[in-house]
Motif scaffolding. Sequence first.
Motif, mmCIF file in Angstrom:
data_model
loop_
_atom_site.group_PDB
_atom_site.id
_atom_site.type_symbol
_atom_site.label_atom_id
_atom_site.label_comp_id
_atom_site.label_asym_id
_atom_site.label_seq_id
_atom_site.Cartn_x
_atom_site.Cartn_y
_atom_site.Cartn_z
ATOM 1 N N GLU A 1 0.849 -1.184 0.000
ATOM 2 C CA GLU A 1 0.000 0.000 0.000
ATOM 3 C C GLU A 1 0.891 1.241 0.000
ATOM 4 O O GLU A 1 1.569 1.514 0.989
ATOM 5 N N LEU B 1 1.298 8.945 -2.980
ATOM 6 C CA LEU B 1 0.199 8.869 -3.945
ATOM 7 C C LEU B 1 -0.203 10.255 -4.412
ATOM 8 O O LEU B 1 -0.571 10.455 -5.569
ATOM 9 N N GLY B 2 -0.121 11.235 -3.504
ATOM 10 C CA GLY B 2 -0.534 12.586 -3.847
ATOM 11 C C GLY B 2 0.342 13.256 -4.875
ATOM 12 O O GLY B 2 -0.049 14.288 -5.440
ATOM 13 N N SER C 1 -7.494 0.398 -6.058
ATOM 14 C CA SER C 1 -7.455 0.105 -4.628
ATOM 15 C C SER C 1 -6.474 1.019 -3.902
ATOM 16 O O SER C 1 -6.755 1.515 -2.809
ATOM 17 N N ALA C 2 -5.309 1.280 -4.523
ATOM 18 C CA ALA C 2 -4.312 2.144 -3.886
ATOM 19 C C ALA C 2 -4.835 3.555 -3.690
ATOM 20 O O ALA C 2 -4.533 4.211 -2.682
ATOM 21 N N PHE C 3 -5.650 4.032 -4.635
ATOM 22 C CA PHE C 3 -6.197 5.376 -4.533
ATOM 23 C C PHE C 3 -7.506 5.417 -3.744
ATOM 24 O O PHE C 3 -8.189 6.431 -3.731
ATOM 25 N N GLY C 4 -7.846 4.293 -3.117
ATOM 26 C CA GLY C 4 -8.994 4.288 -2.217
ATOM 27 C C GLY C 4 -10.303 3.917 -2.831
ATOM 28 O O GLY C 4 -11.350 4.096 -2.208
ATOM 29 N N HIS C 5 -10.295 3.384 -4.063
ATOM 30 C CA HIS C 5 -11.544 2.969 -4.692
ATOM 31 C C HIS C 5 -11.925 1.561 -4.251
ATOM 32 O O HIS C 5 -11.082 0.712 -4.016
ATOM 33 N N GLU D 1 -4.331 10.762 -10.097
ATOM 34 C CA GLU D 1 -4.939 9.438 -10.265
ATOM 35 C C GLU D 1 -5.236 9.128 -11.726
ATOM 36 O O GLU D 1 -5.030 8.001 -12.188
ATOM 37 N N PRO E 1 2.284 4.888 0.544
ATOM 38 C CA PRO E 1 1.920 5.946 1.499
ATOM 39 C C PRO E 1 1.098 7.030 0.806
ATOM 40 O O PRO E 1 1.335 7.359 -0.360
ATOM 41 N N ARG E 2 0.140 7.594 1.518
ATOM 42 C CA ARG E 2 -0.728 8.608 0.927
ATOM 43 C C ARG E 2 0.071 9.817 0.443
ATOM 44 O O ARG E 2 -0.276 10.441 -0.558
ATOM 45 N N SER E 3 1.156 10.157 1.158
ATOM 46 C CA SER E 3 1.954 11.320 0.769
ATOM 47 C C SER E 3 2.572 11.135 -0.608
ATOM 48 O O SER E 3 2.725 12.091 -1.373
#
Length: 333
Positions: free
Chosen positions: A111, A117-118, A178-182, A122, A113-115
Motif C-alpha cells: 500500500e 500517492l498525492g 485500490s491504492a487510490f482508495g476505490h 490518479e 503511502p498517501r503522501s
Amino acid sequence: MRKHPDADAFVREHLRHPAHATTRLAFADWLDETGTPSNAAWAHYIRLREEADRHAPDSEEQQRLLRQADRFATKVSAKLTLAARVFARDPELILQLIPAANVTFRLETFEPPRSILGLVPESVAIEKNLLPLALHGNTLFLVTDRANHDAANVLGCILNKEVILVSTDRLGLSSIASAFGHTEETFDSVFREYSYLPLLPNDPPTLNEEADPRSAAVRFVNMLFREAIERRADRIHISPEPTGMHVTYVADVWVQYGWVPPRFQFPALARIALMARIPVEWTHPHPTTLIPIMGEFQLQVAGIQFCVRVTMTPSPDGPTTQIDLNRESLPST
C-alpha cells in the motif's frame, strides 16, 4: 542472476543486515572473482555506491560517484525479484546492492503511502498504468508493467524530481484503483478518469454517465480494446469468476490486466456480444454442456484495420470469452 549458493547467501545476508558495508564489499569481491564482465560491472557499482555514502549528502563528490555508479549499472545483467514493501521501507537498502532497473517488484499487500500517492494524479496513474512506489531524496520511483518513458519525463518536469520507472510482473487497474482508495462501489468512477473515445461507427460522441448507467461499461470495453491494440496484443481473454472478471492480454507472453467487479460483468460482456452479433442471452450463466458460439466484426483503430473474432464458451459463472485481434491491411487508395 545465475542461481549460486554464494550469491544467494550474500543477498540474504545483506537484506538481514543492511548496515554492514563489509557484507556488500565482500560480495563485490566475490563478483570480481567470477570473471564475467556483467559481474565485474556489478562489483564496481556496489563499491562506488559504498564510497558515495561516505560523502555529505548531495555534495559534488557524492553526485560524481553516483553518476559513475549509474554508468556501470547499465552493464549489470543480474535480476532480483523483491517485495515492493521492502524497497518502499528503505530504498537505499536495495540501491546499495543492485540498480533499481534490475529489480522486479511483487505488489502483494503493498500500500503506497498517501503522501507519495498525492504526487501522481490518479487519472495519469490509471491511464499510464503507474503506481508510486517510493520517494528517495529527490527521486520518485514508479512501478509499472510497460514502457512509460514519456509519462515519466513529463511527471519529472511537473514535479521537479527525477522519476525512475521500475518493473513489476503485473499491475492491473484494480490494484491502482485500490491504492487510490476505490472499492467496487466506486469502480465506475475509475473508468471516468479515462478520456472517452468512440470505438464503433455508431458509438455516441460523448457519454452521459448520469443518464445511462450502461455507459461505464461502454467506456470500459472501448478502453479494453484500445489498450490491447496499444500493447500489440493479438488476443484478449476474459474469465468470469464469482468474485469478478479477470482479463488478460496475450502477446508474446500472458500479461495480466486486472480484475473487474461482478456488477460490470454482464454490461461489458453484453456490449462485446452485440459488437460481434452474438445473442445477448449467451452472456448469462449457462451449463457447460452448451457448445461455444462465435461472432465477428470489423474494427479500425489508428489507421489499422482489424477483423475481431469473439468466441464465448458457456460456464456457470458466465461465458469465458476469447477475443482474437487479427490485423488486416487496408486497401490502397
